[in-house]
Design a protein around this motif. Structure first.
Motif, short mmCIF file in Angstrom:
data_model
loop_
_atom_site.label_atom_id
_atom_site.label_comp_id
_atom_site.label_asym_id
_atom_site.label_seq_id
_atom_site.Cartn_x
_atom_site.Cartn_y
_atom_site.Cartn_z
N TRP A 67 -13.01 -56.28 59.43
CA TRP A 67 -12.04 -57.31 59.83
C TRP A 67 -12.70 -58.69 59.82
N VAL B 235 -1.66 -54.57 59.11
CA VAL B 235 -3.05 -54.27 58.76
C VAL B 235 -3.14 -52.78 58.46
N ILE C 237 -9.75 -52.47 54.56
CA ILE C 237 -8.59 -53.06 55.22
C ILE C 237 -7.76 -53.81 54.20
N SER D 88 -6.70 -63.34 65.17
CA SER D 88 -7.93 -62.77 64.62
C SER D 88 -8.88 -62.35 65.73
N TYR E 213 -10.09 -58.42 66.78
CA TYR E 213 -11.53 -58.12 66.81
C TYR E 213 -11.97 -57.69 68.21
#
Length: 437
Positions: A147, A170, A178, A223, A227
């Motif tokens: 990622w 995703v 991914i 993002s 994560y």
């Protein structure tokens, strides 16, 4: 042919599901008209629905496609997809899939509606992958690394934004790669100043985001959410109790008031330093304007990377170890290598000392160096066997100097003896018979 530009009622999932059962009619004139539709166990069209579209799986001409049918009209949709295609034509990231916007894509009762025909991704949504790998932290950490270095790096490098990063968009393939899907609301530099056509998934977006927040920075907040969620679950699988089928662990309520969020409080106490520090930064981001939220890499630069998911530094190699490059060098390749004599059979209690043993080789990842050094100190079958003696020299090689002197003296003595004998014989003959007699 009529093209419905602004229908009073945009088709819904039921309308599309009924139409796709006859590909020859709804897709006539296109490659999809001979396609084979994927069905669910009840024999009905297999459909994946979202907020603004539904997706069907169609196999045609030996290729498998995802046919995306829209359940609402998006302004300037064709123009936006055309610009996106032109922008990415030579730089399509590995995390993206090939796509094509078809203005006359599907026919419903005589009216044509647009579709997006995309490469089919064999994988599963991120939420499904996480749920199936809760007790495999390495799998979650690998996806987290993907990622960070894949989609996040590509979007940031191209100065674009997906605009709706969330678990359903995703896809995780079997090889761990991914892939991102759903490009309806993507931001391109030429769209700067426009209003966003969508606001993204509520459980991943900044709590203050509005349609005016439409720039490359809109992906920064989600993002970090993705994560951080992956790292936290890898360290503490029990956090999956916060999953509600429409998130990973965070929800919009958590972002709205982090100080009262049980999840934020728990993550800030995490034993994983990166999780704890990144949670603190995410909490700060919730209170700042959307445009001021830094990207994931900027956040991580301020966090010590000495954590559970970062390998610890390797212990120093033994004193006798010396790094040797390139890694492919081995002990047998070292010009300084000397054979080590085997132990004497009559004195088994003594251990022979290495003679001219080269230094132990230390190479590869730091964490493996001590192991290589240990193996280098241990005798191996190659290093413990004596080297075969050299072949005997040919007979024409000169003898040592001392031997030559002995031979020369022997020859001289023989010559002198023979000469003396001849002289005596001649003297005797003269005396007895006379010279001329």
């Amino acid at each position: 042919m009529r093209v419905k530009k602004a229908p009073m009622a945009w088709p819904g999932i039921t309308d599309y599901s009924e139409a796709v059962q006859n590909p020859q009619l709804c897709f006539r004139g296109t490659e999809l008209e001979s396609g084979l539709l994927a069905l669910n166990p009840r024999g009905m069209p297999l459909v994946f629905s979202g907020a603004f579209a539904c997706v069907y799986s169609v196999e045609a001409a030996g290729r498998k496609y995802a046919v995306r049918c829209f359940t609402r009209e998006v302004k300037d949709q064709q123009s936006r997809y055309n610009q996106l295609s032109e922008y990415l034509i030579n730089v399509l990231p590995l995390s993206f899939v090939h796509f094509e916007y078809l203005e006359h894509g599907i026919n419903l009762k005589g009216d044509w509606y647009p579709i997006v025909r995309m490469e089919w991704v064999e994988g599963e949504p991120l939420s499904n992958f996480v749920g199936a790998n809760l007790h495999d932290p390495d799998a979650l950490l690998r996806v987290a690394a993907q990622w960070r270095g894949g989609p996040c790096a590509s979007l940031r490098g191209l100065r674009i934004a997906h605009n709706d990063l969330q678990h359903g968009n995703v896809m995780v393939q079997q090889d761990g790669r991914i892939r991102l899907v759903d490009y309806d609301g993507m931001f391109l530099p030429q769209f700067k100043g426009e209003r966003s056509p969508e606001l993204g998934h509520k459980n991943y977006q900044h709590p203050q985001r509005t349609a005016d927040d439409y720039d490359a920075y809109v992906d920064n907040f989600p993002s970090v959410v993705v994560y951080l969620s992956l790292l936290a679950l890898a360290d503490e699988p029990d956090l999956w109790s916060y999953f509600n089928d429409d998130n990973l662990i965070f929800t919009r309520d958590d972002y709205g008031d982090p100080a009262k969020s049980e999840l934020f409080d728990r993550l800030k106490k995490s034993r994983d330093e990166t999780v704890a520090k990144l949670t603190e930064q995410l909490e700060e981001c919730c209170a700042m304007p959307v445009a001021d939220v830094p990207d994931l890499e900027t956040m991580l630069q301020a966090i010590p990377q000495r954590t559970r998911h970062t390998p610890a530094a390797a212990p120093p190699a033994p004193a006798q170890s010396a790094p040797v490059a390139p890694p492919r060098l081995t002990q047998s390749a070292s010009p300084a290598a000397q054979p080590v004599p085997p132990p004497r059979p009559t004195r088994p209690q003594q251990t022979p000392q290495p003679v001219g043993q080269p230094p132990a080789i230390a190479y590869g990842p730091p964490g493996l160096r001590s192991a290589h050094a240990t193996r280098a100190q241990q005798p191996t079958p190659q290093s413990t066997q004596p080297t075969p003696p050299p072949a005997a020299p040919p007979v024409y090689f000169p003898a040592p100097q001392s031997q030559f002197k002995k031979v020369a003296l022997g020859v001289l003595a023989t010559v002198l003896a023979v000469t003396a004998l001849l002289a005596l014989t001649m003297a005797w003959a003269v005396s007895v018979r006379g010279w001329g007699g």
